[in-house]
Design a protein around this motif. Structure first.
Motif, PDB file in Angstrom:
ATOM      1  N   ALA A 169      22.497  20.059  47.470  1.00  0.00           N
ATOM      2  CA  ALA A 169      23.891  19.786  47.764  1.00  0.00           C
ATOM      3  C   ALA A 169      24.168  20.409  49.116  1.00  0.00           C
ATOM      4  N   VAL A 170      24.343  19.597  50.144  1.00  0.00           N
ATOM      5  CA  VAL A 170      24.401  20.077  51.514  1.00  0.00           C
ATOM      6  C   VAL A 170      25.842  20.247  51.952  1.00  0.00           C
ATOM      7  N   SER A 171      26.134  21.365  52.561  1.00  0.00           N
ATOM      8  CA  SER A 171      27.474  21.648  53.045  1.00  0.00           C
ATOM      9  C   SER A 171      27.847  20.691  54.161  1.00  0.00           C
ATOM     10  N   SER A 172      29.074  20.197  54.136  1.00  0.00           N
ATOM     11  CA  SER A 172      29.558  19.296  55.168  1.00  0.00           C
ATOM     12  C   SER A 172      30.624  19.946  56.024  1.00  0.00           C
ATOM     13  N   HIS A 173      30.701  21.298  55.979  1.00  0.00           N
ATOM     14  CA  HIS A 173      31.754  21.974  56.719  1.00  0.00           C
ATOM     15  C   HIS A 173      31.499  21.864  58.228  1.00  0.00           C
ATOM     16  N   SER A 174      32.566  21.870  58.998  1.00  0.00           N
ATOM     17  CA  SER A 174      32.445  21.858  60.446  1.00  0.00           C
ATOM     18  C   SER A 174      32.165  23.272  60.940  1.00  0.00           C
ATOM     19  N   GLN A 175      31.625  23.361  62.164  1.00  0.00           N
ATOM     20  CA  GLN A 175      31.363  24.667  62.757  1.00  0.00           C
ATOM     21  C   GLN A 175      32.693  25.298  63.143  1.00  0.00           C
ATOM     22  N   THR A 176      33.027  26.384  62.524  1.00  0.00           N
ATOM     23  CA  THR A 176      34.310  27.023  62.781  1.00  0.00           C
ATOM     24  C   THR A 176      34.173  28.517  62.554  1.00  0.00           C
ATOM     25  N   THR A 177      35.048  29.290  63.164  1.00  0.00           N
ATOM     26  CA  THR A 177      35.038  30.743  62.978  1.00  0.00           C
ATOM     27  C   THR A 177      36.072  31.167  61.945  1.00  0.00           C
ATOM     28  N   THR A 178      36.666  30.212  61.260  1.00  0.00           N
ATOM     29  CA  THR A 178      37.661  30.536  60.242  1.00  0.00           C
ATOM     30  C   THR A 178      36.980  30.758  58.893  1.00  0.00           C
ATOM     31  N   ILE A 179      37.243  31.907  58.301  1.00  0.00           N
ATOM     32  CA  ILE A 179      36.741  32.205  56.965  1.00  0.00           C
ATOM     33  C   ILE A 179      37.931  32.503  56.064  1.00  0.00           C
ATOM     34  N   LYS A 180      37.949  31.887  54.918  1.00  0.00           N
ATOM     35  CA  LYS A 180      39.053  32.058  53.982  1.00  0.00           C
ATOM     36  C   LYS A 180      38.861  33.325  53.156  1.00  0.00           C
ATOM     37  N   PHE A 181      39.957  34.041  52.915  1.00  0.00           N
ATOM     38  CA  PHE A 181      39.958  35.209  52.033  1.00  0.00           C
ATOM     39  C   PHE A 181      40.681  34.821  50.748  1.00  0.00           C
ATOM     40  N   THR A 182      39.979  34.905  49.624  1.00  0.00           N
ATOM     41  CA  THR A 182      40.552  34.527  48.331  1.00  0.00           C
ATOM     42  C   THR A 182      40.602  35.749  47.421  1.00  0.00           C
ATOM     43  N   GLU A 183      41.711  35.928  46.733  1.00  0.00           N
ATOM     44  CA  GLU A 183      41.842  37.079  45.831  1.00  0.00           C
ATOM     45  C   GLU A 183      40.778  37.013  44.736  1.00  0.00           C
ATOM     46  N   ALA A 184      40.044  38.099  44.607  1.00  0.00           N
ATOM     47  CA  ALA A 184      39.007  38.167  43.579  1.00  0.00           C
ATOM     48  C   ALA A 184      39.603  38.341  42.191  1.00  0.00           C
ATOM     49  N   TYR A 185      40.743  39.045  42.125  1.00  0.00           N
ATOM     50  CA  TYR A 185      41.410  39.315  40.849  1.00  0.00           C
ATOM     51  C   TYR A 185      42.889  38.968  41.023  1.00  0.00           C
ATOM     52  N   PRO A 186      43.213  37.681  40.974  1.00  0.00           N
ATOM     53  CA  PRO A 186      44.584  37.248  41.273  1.00  0.00           C
ATOM     54  C   PRO A 186      45.623  37.986  40.424  1.00  0.00           C
ATOM     55  N   GLY A 187      46.646  38.488  41.102  1.00  0.00           N
ATOM     56  CA  GLY A 187      47.734  39.178  40.418  1.00  0.00           C
ATOM     57  C   GLY A 187      47.450  40.618  40.069  1.00  0.00           C
ATOM     58  N   THR A 188      46.252  41.116  40.393  1.00  0.00           N
ATOM     59  CA  THR A 188      45.883  42.491  40.069  1.00  0.00           C
ATOM     60  C   THR A 188      45.824  43.324  41.333  1.00  0.00           C
ATOM     61  N   LYS A 189      46.553  44.435  41.326  1.00  0.00           N
ATOM     62  CA  LYS A 189      46.545  45.334  42.462  1.00  0.00           C
ATOM     63  C   LYS A 189      45.885  46.658  42.074  1.00  0.00           C
ATOM     64  N   PHE A 190      45.247  47.274  43.060  1.00  0.00           N
ATOM     65  CA  PHE A 190      44.620  48.573  42.898  1.00  0.00           C
ATOM     66  C   PHE A 190      45.331  49.564  43.812  1.00  0.00           C
ATOM     67  N   ASP A 191      45.216  50.839  43.491  1.00  0.00           N
ATOM     68  CA  ASP A 191      45.895  51.877  44.270  1.00  0.00           C
ATOM     69  C   ASP A 191      44.955  52.405  45.349  1.00  0.00           C
ATOM     70  N   ARG A 192      45.206  52.020  46.594  1.00  0.00           N
ATOM     71  CA  ARG A 192      44.400  52.435  47.740  1.00  0.00           C
ATOM     72  C   ARG A 192      42.899  52.288  47.459  1.00  0.00           C
ATOM     73  N   PRO A 193      42.429  51.048  47.249  1.00  0.00           N
ATOM     74  CA  PRO A 193      40.994  50.856  47.002  1.00  0.00           C
ATOM     75  C   PRO A 193      40.187  51.125  48.269  1.00  0.00           C
ATOM     76  N   VAL A 194      39.158  51.983  48.160  1.00  0.00           N
ATOM     77  CA  VAL A 194      38.353  52.352  49.323  1.00  0.00           C
ATOM     78  C   VAL A 194      36.864  52.106  49.109  1.00  0.00           C
ATOM     79  N   TYR A 195      36.504  51.578  47.947  1.00  0.00           N
ATOM     80  CA  TYR A 195      35.101  51.263  47.682  1.00  0.00           C
ATOM     81  C   TYR A 195      35.047  50.073  46.738  1.00  0.00           C
ATOM     82  N   PHE A 196      34.071  49.172  47.003  1.00  0.00           N
ATOM     83  CA  PHE A 196      33.780  48.060  46.106  1.00  0.00           C
ATOM     84  C   PHE A 196      32.269  47.888  46.082  1.00  0.00           C
TER      85      PHE A 196
END
Length: 428
Positions: free
Chosen positions: A18-45
């Motif tokens: 399954a070959v990617s058909s994306h165009s060459q771009t420098t845009t990368i999307k950031f998607t919430e890993a845990y939608p609706g969940t917040k952490f208190d000053r997360p400094v490590y993952f």
């Protein structure tokens, strides 16, 4: 609903991609890993050992080490591996965690932190043991491995990790704080401060809670035996390349430059004689592989600060495989660095991060995550070239004449050789 394509599997040698058909771009999307969940000053993952779908998050001032995963019904679970009291001023708190390479058997893990109290500042590395489940701290007393007297509240560094090649524990600490390293700690090889340290937690030398690796630069004298490299201002976040073992360090600058270093044993990275490439090099100081300057940047409250990132080792077919991601806290600038076999680094500017970041991390599959320290959200880099490759394995006996249906992410590979007897295969 995703599009669907049907393929007839005709030969055991057939390989479908399954070959990617994306165009060459420098845009990368950031998607919430845990939608609706917040952490208190997360400094490590990072990935939690032995449980492929679980990750570890550190909350700096709440001082929680959390194991985060989903139940079969999809409910998000945040189990507390360990909670403690810490100092909560400026750059203090629960700053790092590392799991012993043999955690499955000895359940040992290591934390770095600054304890509460203001009569004396301390930087501490402690060994702790989880209970028989491996998911909770045993509750017993920890073993203090390292305790450093620190003259100021900031520049604590604090990240810790085991080297993927040597199994030793690495620990980075800043110059002690104050403007322009007023005590000259970083260039003083007898000082703990402004250093990358390396110790062996699997034994003890006389008077120590650990062994000194015999090939440490000052193992036989001339400086602190724990020192691996020196000349750092505040190596806040850093990581190993999981494949090569290369050690990439983001060292936060003072007035003019932020820098990324690829750190080698006995290396002197210049501070405070040099800031990045600025200053007078005596000929013994190693230059960073990447810098950016503060010119024209006016950002409040903290201004620019490099956030050391990670080398991507998820999908070997990805154009990003083997490249390094890093960002700037104050400006939300974001880069990808590609290093040639000769060591030359080219930088590509990417789309801005959605919020000031505190850290990068990866899960067990190599997918990259980032933490927003102010908004408490955790994101993953949502790009077809940064998601793990999905590989279709053998269907096993009884597949003859069946119609096989499965999903694969764009950019994945399907090894269809084991499905030659199937009537057809759907990829969607």
């Amino acid at each position: 609903m995703s599009s669907r394509t049907s393929y007839l599997v005709a030969s055991s040698l057939l390989l479908l991609e399954a070959v990617s058909s994306h165009s060459q771009t420098t845009t990368i999307k950031f998607t919430e890993a845990y939608p609706g969940t917040k952490f208190d000053r997360p400094v490590y993952f990072g990935a939690f050992p032995g449980k492929a779908d679980a990750n570890v998050v550190l909350e700096e001032h709440q001082a929680n080490a959390l194991i985060v995963y989903r139940n079969p019904d999809g409910a998000l679970i945040k189990d507390t591996l360990y909670h403690m009291k810490v100092g909560q001023d400026m750059e203090q708190g629960l700053l790092g965690i590392a799991f012993h390479p043999d955690y499955a058997h000895n359940r040992k893990y290591y934390i770095s932190y600054t304890p509460p109290g203001y009569s004396e500042y301390l930087d501490i590395v402690e060994e702790r043991i989880a209970d028989s489940t491996g998911m909770k701290d045993s509750g017993g007393a920890g073993r203090i491995l390292i305790q450093i007297n620190d003259p100021y509240v900031n520049h604590n560094g604090g990240n810790i990790a085991f080297g993927p090649k040597d199994g030793y524990l690495y620990y980075a600490v800043g110059d002690g704080g104050g403007p322009v390293d007023p005590l000259g700690n970083s260039q003083n090889v007898n000082s703990w401060l402004g250093k990358m340290h390396r110790i062996d937690v699997n034994g003890k030398d006389s008077g120590l809670e650990y062994k000194i690796p015999s090939d440490n630069p000052f193992a036989q004298g001339g400086g602190r035996p724990e020192v691996f490299a020196y000349g750092f201002r505040n190596p806040w976040r850093w990581s190993f390349d999981a494949l090569t073992g290369d050690l990439w360090v983001g060292d936060v600058g003072e007035e003019t430059l932020e820098e990324v270093d690829v750190v080698v044993k006995s290396g002197n990275y210049g501070w405070k004689v040099m800031e990045g490439t600025n200053g007078t090099n005596s000929g013994t100081m190693l230059l960073p592989v990447f810098t950016f300057d503060h010119a024209g940047i006016t950002v409040n409250p903290s201004g620019p600060a490099i956030i050391g990132g990670v080398v991507y080792r998820g999908n070997p077919a990805s154009k990003y495989y083997g490249t390094y991601f890093t960002a700037c806290y104050g400006t939300k600038r974001f880069w990808n660095l590609k290093r040639s076999p000769a060591g030359e680094v080219t930088a590509t500017s990417l789309s801005a991060t959605p919020t000031p970041l505190s850290t990068f991390g990866t899960d067990a599959a190599g997918k990259i995550y980032v933490c927003g320290i102010n908004n408490g959200l955790i994101y993953y880099l949502d790009d077809p070239d940064l998601l793990p490759s999905a590989v279709l394995r053998s269907a096993g006996p009884g597949s003859k004449g069946q119609r096989l249906s499965f999903s694969v992410r764009t950019g994945g590979r399907i090894d269809a050789g084991a499905f030659a007897d199937a009537a057809s295969v759907e990829v969607h």
